[in-house]
Design an enzyme around this catalytic site. Structure first.
Site, PDB file in Angstrom:
ATOM      1  N   HIS A  49      34.906 -50.449 -11.589  1.00 35.42           N
ATOM      2  CA  HIS A  49      35.244 -49.829 -10.306  1.00 35.42           C
ATOM      3  C   HIS A  49      36.670 -50.166  -9.871  1.00 35.42           C
ATOM      4  CE1 HIS A  49      31.209 -48.322  -9.554  1.00 35.42           C
ATOM      5  NE2 HIS A  49      30.730 -49.486  -9.964  1.00 35.42           N
ATOM      6  N   LYS A 250      26.309 -46.632  -4.554  1.00 35.26           N
ATOM      7  CA  LYS A 250      27.392 -45.674  -4.763  1.00 35.26           C
ATOM      8  C   LYS A 250      26.892 -44.277  -5.091  1.00 35.26           C
ATOM      9  CE  LYS A 250      30.731 -49.202  -6.081  1.00 35.26           C
ATOM     10  NZ  LYS A 250      29.889 -50.366  -5.775  1.00 35.26           N
ATOM     11  N   CYS A 399      21.675 -45.759 -40.042  1.00 35.12           N
ATOM     12  CA  CYS A 399      21.467 -44.879 -38.878  1.00 35.12           C
ATOM     13  C   CYS A 399      22.387 -43.669 -39.036  1.00 35.12           C
ATOM     14  CB  CYS A 399      21.768 -45.621 -37.576  1.00 35.12           C
ATOM     15  SG  CYS A 399      21.732 -44.580 -36.106  1.00 35.12           S
ATOM     16  N   CYS A 441      15.645 -44.523 -38.467  1.00 33.56           N
ATOM     17  CA  CYS A 441      16.280 -45.732 -38.994  1.00 33.56           C
ATOM     18  C   CYS A 441      15.540 -47.026 -38.662  1.00 33.56           C
ATOM     19  CB  CYS A 441      17.723 -45.836 -38.495  1.00 33.56           C
ATOM     20  SG  CYS A 441      17.897 -46.044 -36.709  1.00 33.56           S
TER      21      CYS A 441
END
Length: 482
Positions: A49, A250, A399, A441
């Site tokens: 932020h 927020k 993967c 995977c």
């Protein structure tokens, strides 16, 4: 030599441990789970932020600004993903324009650089996919995005290299003074002594404080639910897109991640159960419907997973940082947003406070840098070829969605504070974070974990509790090349 115990292995605990490891002191970090980054840290928005939201003259405002300024250099030192992409706070009608100006003025009062109030047309030039109803926006150029769990792991590895001992499965059950030192007892019967104890227990920081201090704390678990979109949606937003904040937080954001996904959320609902991580139909419906206010073209068919996280909200409304009424017992509690942004500065501040209290000298051999796991997916063909020549395991893709190799997974397990389960591998390498969400995977990841940790296949766990399989089916013929 003096002893320090840090309780909690999230980003705050690991940042403090790393900064204390600059000094000549013995450090132990106690974590109830079997890895770092198992709580709030792994399940948040990953936003660095700018600092316009926190009220002036609060600890949130102070540490947000200081922390934000540290990220560029820190990301280089510790080699974790970070990008200063900027942020927009959208205003959809003239009634909200006053609130937008208040955010701007607050940011200026906090010392935030690069803030700009812009009209709807300028906002759409920056982000073409935002709503046509946008009439104005606050543009914060210093806002950024980070991979929170990779940042935490980087801190932990660097702390370990510099002498911090990480003790997992250590849920603290009692803290008391004994012979001038703090005795910290764990639920498993073990106990440890220290001159200083630092409470970084997240949503359970009040439980730890209340074992010791007459002044009781109350931490409320504030649940936030999220949706994560496939990388094919990466061009939807380049900046973090906020809506006007409320007293609960927020608001719902739409933002890119450091790895090319789009994340939306979070909700903000206080819950009694501090282990409540399930998602809800109502919560996810709110995330999606409110996200459409900002980016109307969002399509939930591209969502690959949903998750939730718990934020440690203090009833005091601000961070609680510093030595308590009990000498040598430090609280770092109520670290909700912007806690991730503030973590680097909090780490330095608390470490310096403890160093002064204990009269610690700095080490001459402190290792300030750390090199992360090589990410095969982002390498050039030349670099890939060289890496495979060095280690053939980098030539075996496990993967396919995220292009993660066996070499990366083995590295993740063998490193300091290495992965112990499927989720540990996932957070360190992204194996299983793609479109199929481990569908293809997981078995191979489990086989590698079993081999490297010298345990049986059916002992491999997903996230530090509960088996994934009982026994193993006969070979179906659909196997990875071993």
């Amino acid at each position: 030599m003096k002893d320090v115990i840090v309780i909690g292995g999230g980003i705050i605990g690991c940042a403090i441990a790393r900064e204390i490891s600059r000094y000549n002191v013995k450090i132990k970090l106690l974590e109830k789970c079997n890895d770092v980054s198992c709580g709030t840290t792994k399940a948040n928005s990953g936003i660095v932020h700018a600092g316009f939201d926190a009220k002036p003259n609060t600890l949130k405002a102070k540490f947000n600004l200081l922390g934000n300024a540290m990220f560029d250099e820190l990301a280089k030192q510790l080699d974790f993903p970070f990008k200063r992409n900027g942020a927009l706070v959208l205003c959809f009608n003239k009634d909200e324009a006053k609130g937008l100006k208040e955010l701007y003025d607050r940011g200026v009062a906090n010392g935030v650089d690069g803030l700009e109030l812009i009209d709807g047309d300028k906002a759409r030039q920056l982000e073409p996919n935002i709503s046509d109803k946008t009439v104005g926006a606050l543009y914060a150029k210093t806002s950024g995005i980070v991979s929170p769990y990779e940042m935490c792991i980087a801190y932990a590895e660097n702390a370990a290299v510099n002498g911090c001992e990480f003790l997992f499965g250590k849920k603290v059950s009692a803290i008391a003074k004994e012979d001038g030192k703090w005795k910290v007892s764990a639920k498993d019967g073990s106990y440890y002594f220290a001159d200083v104890v630092v409470n970084c227990a997240g949503v359970h920081a009040d439980d730890i404080n209340n074992m010791v201090c007459e002044e009781k704390l109350k931490i409320v678990a504030r649940k936030g639910e999220y949706m994560l979109y496939d990388k094919s949606y990466a061009n939807l937003a380049s900046k973090t897109i906020f809506q006007m904040p409320s007293k609960m937080g927020k608001g719902i954001l739409v933002a890119p991640t450091t790895h090319g996904n789009i994340i939306t959320g979070p909700t903000a609902n206080d819950v009694d159960d501090k282990e409540s991580l399930y998602t809800t139909y109502e919560g996810l419906k709110e995330v999606y419907s409110r996200s459409l206010f900002s980016v109307p073209s969002l399509n939930k068919r591209f969502v690959i997973t949903q998750f939730s996280g718990l934020r440690a909200h203090s009833e005091k409304g601000d961070f609680i940082i510093g030595e308590s009424s009990q000498k040598g017992f430090y609280n770092v509690a109520g670290i909700e947003s912007p806690g991730l942004t503030s973590a680097p500065a909090i780490g330095v501040y608390v470490a310096e406070e403890i160093a002064n209290m204990l009269s610690l000298d700095k080490k001459n051999d402190f290792v300030a840098t750390r090199k992360g796991i090589p990410h095969f997916a982002t390498m050039s063909d030349e670099d890939r070829a060289q890496l495979i020549k060095t280690n053939p395991l980098y030539g075996k893709v496990v993967c396919k969605c995220e292009v993660v190799t066996e070499g990366e997974i083995v590295d993740a397990i063998r490193r300091p504070v290495g992965a112990k389960d499927v989720d540990g591998v996932k957070l360190r390498t992204r194996a299983g974070m793609g479109k199929c969400q481990s569908g293809f995977c997981m078995e191979k990841v489990m086989e590698i974990l079993a081999r490297e940790r010298k345990i049986s296949f059916d002992e491999v766990e997903k996230c530090g509790g509960g088996k994934i399989v009982i026994g193993k089916a006969k070979d179906s013929g659909c196997r990875y090349d071993k």
